[in-house]
Scaffold this motif. Structure first.
Motif, PDB file in Angstrom:
ATOM      1  N   PHE A  38      -6.957 -34.233  -9.568  1.00  0.00           N
ATOM      2  CA  PHE A  38      -6.730 -35.399  -8.703  1.00  0.00           C
ATOM      3  C   PHE A  38      -7.039 -35.140  -7.238  1.00  0.00           C
ATOM      4  CE2 PHE A  38      -4.829 -39.431  -7.694  1.00  0.00           C
ATOM      5  CZ  PHE A  38      -4.362 -39.257  -6.387  1.00  0.00           C
ATOM      6  N   HIS A  39      -6.819 -33.900  -6.777  1.00  0.00           N
ATOM      7  CA  HIS A  39      -6.987 -33.633  -5.335  1.00  0.00           C
ATOM      8  C   HIS A  39      -7.395 -32.183  -5.103  1.00  0.00           C
ATOM      9  CE1 HIS A  39      -6.223 -33.417  -1.031  1.00  0.00           C
ATOM     10  NE2 HIS A  39      -5.397 -32.400  -1.244  1.00  0.00           N
ATOM     11  N   THR A  40      -8.566 -32.000  -4.502  1.00  0.00           N
ATOM     12  CA  THR A  40      -9.046 -30.665  -4.113  1.00  0.00           C
ATOM     13  C   THR A  40      -9.745 -30.792  -2.765  1.00  0.00           C
ATOM     14  OG1 THR A  40     -11.373 -30.720  -4.808  1.00  0.00           O
ATOM     15  CG2 THR A  40      -9.719 -30.362  -6.559  1.00  0.00           C
ATOM     16  N   HIS A  41     -10.109 -29.632  -2.202  1.00  0.00           N
ATOM     17  CA  HIS A  41     -10.929 -29.595  -0.982  1.00  0.00           C
ATOM     18  C   HIS A  41     -12.250 -28.908  -1.314  1.00  0.00           C
ATOM     19  CE1 HIS A  41      -7.568 -30.890   1.609  1.00  0.00           C
ATOM     20  NE2 HIS A  41      -6.836 -30.274   0.697  1.00  0.00           N
ATOM     21  N   LEU A  42     -12.726 -29.131  -2.563  1.00  0.00           N
ATOM     22  CA  LEU A  42     -13.941 -28.475  -3.038  1.00  0.00           C
ATOM     23  C   LEU A  42     -15.166 -29.358  -2.839  1.00  0.00           C
ATOM     24  CD1 LEU A  42     -12.533 -26.994  -6.377  1.00  0.00           C
ATOM     25  CD2 LEU A  42     -12.709 -25.882  -4.126  1.00  0.00           C
ATOM     26  N   MET A  49      -1.005 -41.341  -0.457  1.00  0.00           N
ATOM     27  CA  MET A  49      -0.276 -40.865   0.724  1.00  0.00           C
ATOM     28  C   MET A  49       0.330 -39.506   0.405  1.00  0.00           C
ATOM     29  SD  MET A  49       1.580 -44.362   1.990  1.00  0.00           S
ATOM     30  CE  MET A  49       2.389 -44.622   0.397  1.00  0.00           C
ATOM     31  N   MET A  50      -0.026 -38.524   1.217  1.00  0.00           N
ATOM     32  CA  MET A  50       0.517 -37.163   1.067  1.00  0.00           C
ATOM     33  C   MET A  50       1.399 -36.958   2.295  1.00  0.00           C
ATOM     34  SD  MET A  50      -3.076 -35.454  -0.149  1.00  0.00           S
ATOM     35  CE  MET A  50      -2.350 -34.064  -1.011  1.00  0.00           C
ATOM     36  N   ILE A  51       2.692 -36.975   2.096  1.00  0.00           N
ATOM     37  CA  ILE A  51       3.608 -37.126   3.223  1.00  0.00           C
ATOM     38  C   ILE A  51       4.485 -35.883   3.421  1.00  0.00           C
ATOM     39  CG2 ILE A  51       5.346 -38.635   4.268  1.00  0.00           C
ATOM     40  CD1 ILE A  51       4.482 -40.824   2.264  1.00  0.00           C
ATOM     41  N   CYS A  67       2.445 -31.292  -7.442  1.00  0.00           N
ATOM     42  CA  CYS A  67       3.398 -30.441  -6.724  1.00  0.00           C
ATOM     43  C   CYS A  67       2.593 -29.842  -5.590  1.00  0.00           C
ATOM     44  CB  CYS A  67       3.952 -29.370  -7.659  1.00  0.00           C
ATOM     45  SG  CYS A  67       4.812 -30.050  -9.084  1.00  0.00           S
ATOM     46  N   TRP A  68       2.725 -30.472  -4.410  1.00  0.00           N
ATOM     47  CA  TRP A  68       1.810 -30.238  -3.289  1.00  0.00           C
ATOM     48  C   TRP A  68       2.182 -29.018  -2.464  1.00  0.00           C
ATOM     49  CZ3 TRP A  68       1.975 -33.670   1.710  1.00  0.00           C
ATOM     50  CH2 TRP A  68       0.854 -33.381   2.522  1.00  0.00           C
ATOM     51  N   TRP A  69       1.210 -28.090  -2.276  1.00  0.00           N
ATOM     52  CA  TRP A  69       1.249 -27.075  -1.231  1.00  0.00           C
ATOM     53  C   TRP A  69       2.485 -26.185  -1.314  1.00  0.00           C
ATOM     54  CZ3 TRP A  69      -0.227 -29.296   4.242  1.00  0.00           C
ATOM     55  CH2 TRP A  69      -0.529 -28.274   5.116  1.00  0.00           C
ATOM     56  N   SER A  71      -4.729 -29.411  -8.071  1.00  0.00           N
ATOM     57  CA  SER A  71      -4.900 -28.000  -7.681  1.00  0.00           C
ATOM     58  C   SER A  71      -4.866 -27.805  -6.165  1.00  0.00           C
ATOM     59  CB  SER A  71      -6.232 -27.469  -8.202  1.00  0.00           C
ATOM     60  OG  SER A  71      -7.303 -28.038  -7.451  1.00  0.00           O
ATOM     61  N   ASP A  72      -5.356 -28.760  -5.382  1.00  0.00           N
ATOM     62  CA  ASP A  72      -5.504 -28.582  -3.946  1.00  0.00           C
ATOM     63  C   ASP A  72      -6.390 -27.380  -3.631  1.00  0.00           C
ATOM     64  OD1 ASP A  72      -2.916 -29.785  -1.779  1.00  0.00           O
ATOM     65  OD2 ASP A  72      -5.017 -29.423  -1.318  1.00  0.00           O
ATOM     66  N   ALA A  73      -7.255 -27.004  -4.589  1.00  0.00           N
ATOM     67  CA  ALA A  73      -8.116 -25.831  -4.392  1.00  0.00           C
ATOM     68  C   ALA A  73      -8.998 -26.028  -3.170  1.00  0.00           C
ATOM     69  CB  ALA A  73      -8.968 -25.602  -5.634  1.00  0.00           C
TER      70      ALA A  73
HETATM   71 ZN    ZN Z   1      -5.057 -30.972   0.135  1.00  0.00          ZN
END
Ligand code: ZN
Ligand code: FIX
Length: 450
Positions: free
Chosen positions: A40-44, A293-295, A360-362, A390-392
Motif C-alpha cells: 500500500f505504501h512505499t518510497h520505492l 492521511m498519515m498522522i 503499522c507505520w514507522w 512496508s514503507d520500504a
Molecule cells: Zn512513508
C-alpha cells in the motif's frame, strides 16, 4: 473443510496440544506466505528514476531515486539514528558523517551496530533477514563479499527478483511532487513511471502542512496562488492537484500530518482546514480518489539526522472522525504513528465505512507492536482493514518488511481461527485464503474503487 474436532481445539487451546490445530495453523501460515501482497505504501521507484548504484548495468545517477543494495540497506535512516546512539556526534560530527561516501557510512554502521554490538534492533535484524533470504550467508559477516554479489545484479531485473522473494504483486510509490529532484524527473520525462510493477500516488504534504509556502511554489510553477484563499488561489490549487493526479496516474493521494494537526469542522476557518475543505477534498470527490492521511510525524526534531531526525507525537483521532462525518462522499485511508492512537482509530473505523485503517507505520512497525495492533484490529474490525504496508525506502527492504510482518500477522490469524474453531465453526482452506487475500490485496483494491 479442515477437520478440527471442537473438543480437541478446545483442549488444544487449553494447551494440551492438538494435532488438528497444528493443521489449521499450517493452513493459515501457508495461505499468508503464498498470498501476493499489493504493498500500500512505499518510497520505492523503478530504475527509470535513476539509481546511484548501477550494479552490473551502466550509468549510475548520483541523484537517482531507486535505492537498492547492501550499502543503502545499511545507511537506512533508521540505522543512521541508531548509530548516533552508540557513536555520538562529539566523536563523529554529523557533517563529517554526511561528507562520507555511502560506502564509508555503511562501513561505519556495520562496524558499530553489527560487529561491535549484536544487531538485535528490528532495523538491524532486517538487514540480516534480507541477506539470508537473498541466499547470502549472514554468518560470513563479509560486507565486501555481499557488495560483490550486489554489484553483479542488474537493477531492473533485480526488482523482479525482490518482488518474487517478498511475494509482492505491486509496489505503490510515494510521488512527492514538491521534491525538486522527483518533480523534474516527471516533467522532463512524463512516461518515467510507465512500469506496471509500480503504482503512482500523489504526495503533496506542503499544501496542508504550510499553505503559504506551498502557494509560493504553486505560483512559481504556473498556478498563481496567494496566502489568503481567494477564488483564484482555490482554482489554482485544484488545477495543480488535477494535473499531478493525471501525471502520476495516482491511485490515491496522500499526505503526512503533524501530531498537532486538527480539523475542527465546517466552522474551522484556519487556513489548513479551509484548504482541506475548499481544495483537497472537493478534487478527490470529483476524481473519486481516496485520500490517505498519515498522522503523527513531527519532522526534523533533530535536523542533523535528516530523515532519521523525525519523531512521533500523539495526534487527534476526532479530527479524522469529523472529516469522515462531514465528507461522506470522500474515502479516507488513515494510519497513525503513535501507539496510543491505535485503539481510538480502530474504533473510529467501526463508525465510518468511508474510513479504511492501514499499516503499522514507522515507529510502530516493530514485532511487539505489530502483534498488539493487528490483534486489536482483528478483534474490532474483523477482516475489514489493511494490516500492513512496508514503507520500504530501499528496494531490498521489501524482503524483510514482509517476511517479518507476514509471520506476525499469521500468528494473530492462527489464534483467531483457533478461537472460532473451538466453537465448532471451522473455516475451510478456501475461506482462509479468501480472508488473507482481503488483508493483502482485496480490501485495498475495493476501497480504491477500481
Ligand atoms: Zn512513508
Ligand atoms: O511520511 C512518510 O511517508 C514516512 O513513512 C517517511 O517519511 C519516513 O521517513 C519513513 O521512511 C518511515 O518509515
Amino acid at each position: 473443510m479442515i477437520a478440527v474436532d471442537k473438543q480437541a481445539a478446545g483442549k488444544a487451546r487449553d494447551g494440551v496440544g492438538g494435532r488438528n490445530l497444528d493443521t489449521l495453523a499450517a493452513v493459515v501460515r501457508k495461505a499468508v506466505r503464498e498470498q501476493p501482497v499489493w504493498d500500500f505504501h512505499t518510497h520505492l521507484y523503478p530504475a527509470t528514476f535513476g539509481t546511484p548504484f548501477s550494479g552490473s548495468a551502466k550509468g549510475a545517477d548520483p541523484a537517482g531515486l531507486m535505492l537498492w543494495g547492501v550499502d543503502e540497506l545499511l545507511t537506512y535512516h533508521y540505522l543512521v539514528a541508531e548509530v548516533y546512539r552508540v557513536v555520538p556526534a562529539r566523536s563523529l560530527p554529523y557533517d563529517a558523517f554526511w561528507r562520507m561516501s555511502k560506502r564509508e557510512q555503511a562501513d561505519h554502521i556495520w562496524k558499530h551496530l553489527f560487529l561491535e554490538r549484536s544487531p538485535i534492533s528490528e532495523a538491524c535484524r532486517g538487514v540480516l533477514t534480507t541477506l539470508e533470504r537473498l541466499g547470502l550467508d549472514p554468518a560470513d559477516r563479509d560486507l565486501d563479499g555481499y557488495r560483490r554479489w550486489f554489484a553483479a545484479q542488474d537493477p531492473d531485473a533485480y526488482i523482479d527478483r525482490v518482488m518474487e522473494i517478498a511475494n509482492v504483486s505491486r509496489i505503490t510509490m510515494t510521488n512527492a511532487v514538491f521534491d525538486d529532484n522527483e518533480r523534474q524527473r516527471w516533467l522532463s520525462r512524463p512516461q518515467v513511471a510507465d512500469d506496471s510493477r509500480f503504482a503512482g500516488v500523489l504526495r503533496f504534504d506542503p499544501i496542508l502542512r504550510d499553505w503559504p509556502a506551498a502557494a509560493k511554489r504553486l505560483t512559481e510553477w504556473g498556478y498563481p496562488a496567494g496566502e489568503s484563499l481567494d477564488v483564484k488561489s482555490v482554482e489554482s490549487g485544484k488545477r495543480f492537484l488535477r494535473d499531478w493526479i493525471d501525471r502520476v496516474k495516482a491511485i490515491y493521494c496522500a499526505v503526512s500530518l503533524p501530531p498537532e494537526w486538527r480539523y475542527e469542522g465546517e466552522d474551522d476557518q484556519r487556513i489548513g482546514s479551509q484548504v482541506m475543505r475548499r481544495i483537497v477534498l472537493p478534487v478527490f470527490a470529483e476524481r473519486d480518489l481516496p485520500f490517505a492521511m498519515m498522522i503523527g510525524s513531527r519532522l526534523r526534531v533533530n535536523p542533523e539526522l535528516r530523515d532519521g531526525g523525525d519523531m512521533v507525537g500523539l495526534a487527534d483521532v476526532q479530527s479524522v472522525v469529523r472529516l469522515c462525518r462531514e465528507f461522506p462522499n470522500n474515502r479516507f485511508f488513515c494510519t497513525m504513528l503513535a501507539r496510543e492512537n491505535q485503539h481510538e482509530l480502530a474504533v473510529a473505523a467501526r463508525k465510518f465505512g468511508n474510513l479504511m485503517v492501514f499499516g503499522c507505520w514507522w515507529f510502530v512497525n516493530n514485532p511487539s507492536l505489530i502483534d498488539e495492533i493487528t490483534r486489536m484490529r482483528v478483534e474490532l474490525l474483523g477482516t475489514s482493514f489493511i494490516p500492513q504496508h512496508s514503507d520500504a525506502r530501499v528496494l531490498d527492504q521489501l524482503i524483510y518488511k514482509w517476511d517479518h510482518s507476514r509471520e506476525l500477522i499469521a500468528n494473530v490469524l492462527v489464534d483467531k481461527y483457533a478461537d472460532i474453531a473451538a466453537t465448532g465453526w471451522t473455516p475451510s482452506e478456501e475461506e482462509i485464503r479468501r480472508d488473507v487475500r482481503l488483508f493483502f490485496h482485496q480490501n485495498m483494491e475495493d476501497f480504491l474503487g477500481d
